[in-house]
Design an enzyme around this catalytic site. Structure first.
Site, short mmCIF file in Angstrom:
data_model
loop_
_atom_site.label_atom_id
_atom_site.label_comp_id
_atom_site.label_asym_id
_atom_site.label_seq_id
_atom_site.Cartn_x
_atom_site.Cartn_y
_atom_site.Cartn_z
N LYS A 145 0.86 -1.19 0.00
CA LYS A 145 0.00 0.00 0.00
C LYS A 145 0.89 1.24 0.00
O LYS A 145 1.97 1.23 0.62
CB LYS A 145 -0.91 -0.03 1.23
N SER B 223 -9.96 2.45 2.64
CA SER B 223 -9.03 3.20 1.83
C SER B 223 -8.04 2.32 1.07
O SER B 223 -7.39 2.81 0.15
CB SER B 223 -8.24 4.15 2.73
N SER C 99 -10.70 -0.21 6.74
CA SER C 99 -10.12 -0.04 5.39
C SER C 99 -9.55 -1.29 4.75
O SER C 99 -9.20 -1.27 3.57
CB SER C 99 -9.02 1.00 5.42
N1 GLN Z 1 -13.75 4.28 6.02
C1 GLN Z 1 -13.23 4.76 7.27
C2 GLN Z 1 -12.96 6.23 7.16
O1 GLN Z 1 -13.35 6.82 6.21
C3 GLN Z 1 -12.01 3.96 7.62
C4 GLN Z 1 -10.73 4.45 7.06
C5 GLN Z 1 -9.57 3.55 7.39
O2 GLN Z 1 -9.73 2.50 7.99
N2 GLN Z 1 -8.38 3.99 7.06
O3 GLN Z 1 -12.38 6.82 8.04
#
Ligand code: GLN
Length: 485
Positions: free
Chosen positions: A73, A148, A172
């Site tokens: 990532k 994400s 995410s």
């Molecule tokens: N979807 C969640 C957010 O928008 C989680 C993001 C994540 O886990 N990095 O914050």
């Protein structure tokens, strides 16, 4: 080579038996990815480096990752290789050092094929907000893959690599895994080092991975779960995880939260009831448990408060002075203002604004401290549940991946209100108490044929049992629910 069909250990065996050689495999992977170049899932394609490395790999019998291609990532630091965290501010940033996990992967001789797109700084859940463009769901391009960790989920879902690294602050890894019909695992908080991983919210951030097979999670856990003195939040959760592959699963008690059950669609209820029956026939216990609904309702707001405040504070070094892109200005403040105004996307700006608001002296006690108290209550509620159960089952998503135009431009702020709003952010529970959490492929929606996953959790530090249950459930699900998985 299609890694929907070939697992890490399949490829490892092929290498050992000389049925495959690393260079050809890597060439093939590069060819496959080259055909997908316009899909935005990679920010950097490290094809040349990968090919070079592939010439000198020594395959060793018990080094399961040697010669195995993977996608990292792009918020994980890679020495000499662009690391942007999906942000325009870091679009030219090349770290001078490796994150601990990158180092571990190099030591294992795993081969990095590229760095994957993410919602900027890990903030978001759609895959629509990486600075290099939108990442779509490869199963149906009208839909999101989620985020994400979007590019990582994409590459595993498409079978381009057998595993990819993700990070998970709210969900995410585990939500995109559900939308993509793949496995997504975040171990107990602190088990995998975050040294060199560009943070979002340190008290919630986890590193983990995506795979197409349950067993592969075990090989990865065995390599990555290591104490690291360079990370002050690192804990020692080291075990011989490979033993999980030999052990028979013990009788477990599974629970499902009653207040969640009430909101499930008939289809999902039917699937879960069928699964519960199978588990009971196998001698396990399955029960409904109650969870304070006020606390469930508070999850999205509390998560926003804590993660936005930590986010703005921990990203204070992204100022155009220390790192990355700089927009010139008259003085320090002017440079920061111009650089940030130009470089950050709307989500990051909004979250930083809300985070800063809470960090004002007069608001800290009123807002931030209150959220932390609510977090403590949620953790206590979870502790209570684990006094009398082994596995907590959660639906990672109530429906298949949404259409891009349904969610474009929306963010978590818009869904904290209402009776069932918490359901979309349930997986955050595991970031609040740090419990290990895995999403597995479960069913296909009967109208769209899109995947919907199942998520399982266990007490912090019981990753070995959770992995063993995952392997057990994979078999059940493959033969009873989703035969093509
Ligand atoms: N979807 C969640 C957010 O928008 C989680 C993001 C994540 O886990 N990095 O914050």
């Amino acid at each position: 080579m299609n890694f929907k069909k070939t697992s890490i250990s399949d490829l490892h065996k092929k290498y050992i038996n000389k049925e495959a050689n690393v260079k050809d495999v890597i060439k093939n992977v590069i060819d496959n990815i080259s055909k997908e170049k316009d899909k935005n899932f990679l920010i950097t394609f490290t094809d040349k480096e990968a090919l070079n490395i592939s010439e000198n790999i020594m395959i060793e019998k018990n080094k399961f990752l040697s010669g195995i291609p993977y996608v990292n990532k792009d918020n994980v630091s890679t020495k000499g290789v662009l690391t942007t965290a999906g942000s325009k501010l870091l679009k030219d940033y090349v770290p001078p050092y490796d994150a601990t996990i990158t180092e571990l992967l190099k030591k294992q001789q795993a081969i990095q094929i590229g760095k994957s797109a993410l919602d900027e700084l890990g903030m978001g859940g759609t895959g629509l907000f990486s600075f290099n463009g939108i990442v779509k769901n490869p199963i149906d391009e009208k839909r999101i893959i989620g985020g994400s960790s979007s590019g990582s989920a994409y590459s595993v879902c498409k079978g381009l690599v057998p595993f990819a690294i993700g990070t998970d602050t709210g969900d995410s890894i585990r939500k995109p895994a559900s939308y993509a019909g793949i496995y997504g695992y975040k171990p107990t908080y602190g088990s995998i080092s975050r040294y060199g991983v560009i943070p979002y919210a340190p008290s919630l951030d986890h590193v983990g991975f995506f795979t197409n097979f349950a067993e592969d999670l075990v090989y990865l856990a065995d390599v990555f779960i290591k104490y690291d003195k360079k990370d002050s939040t690192s804990i020692n959760n080291e075990k011989d995880y490979l033993k999980v592959l030999e052990k028979k699963v013990q009788k477990n008690k599974f629970v499902f939260i009653k207040q969640v059950w009430d909101y499930l669609s008939e289809n999902l209820k039917e699937a879960y009831l069928k699964l519960f029956d199978i588990l009971k026939k196998d001698g396990h216990i399955v029960e409904m448990v109650s969870f304070n609904k006020n606390l469930l309702d508070a999850i999205p707001a509390m998560y926003m408060m804590i993660s936005f405040a930590e986010g703005v504070s921990t990203s204070s070094n992204l100022d155009g002075i220390n790192f990355g892109f700089r927009q010139e200005g008259n003085d320090y403040e002017d440079i920061i203002k111009k650089t940030r105004t130009y470089s950050f996307g709307d989500t990051v700006k909004r979250r930083f604004l809300l985070g800063s608001y809470q960090l004002r002296k007069e608001n800290q006690e009123l807002l931030l401290a209150k959220s932390k108290k609510v977090r403590r209550l949620v953790v206590e509620e979870l502790n209570k549940i684990y006094e009398d159960c082994d596995i907590l089952i959660l639906p990672p998503s109530l429906k298949e991946a949404p259409l891009i135009n349904e969610v474009y431009g929306t963010d978590i702020e818009e869904r904290y209100d209402g009776d069932s709003a918490f359901l979309q952010d349930l997986l955050i529970l595991a970031n609040l108490n740090g419990m290990p959490s895995i999403t597995l492929p479960f069913i296909k929606d009967n109208k769209t044929n899109m995947p919907i996953g199942i998520n399982i959790n266990s007490k912090p530090f019981t990753d070995d049992n959770l992995l063993s249950i995952t392997i057990y459930l994979e078999k059940i699900i493959k033969s009873n629910f989703n035969k093509e998985n």
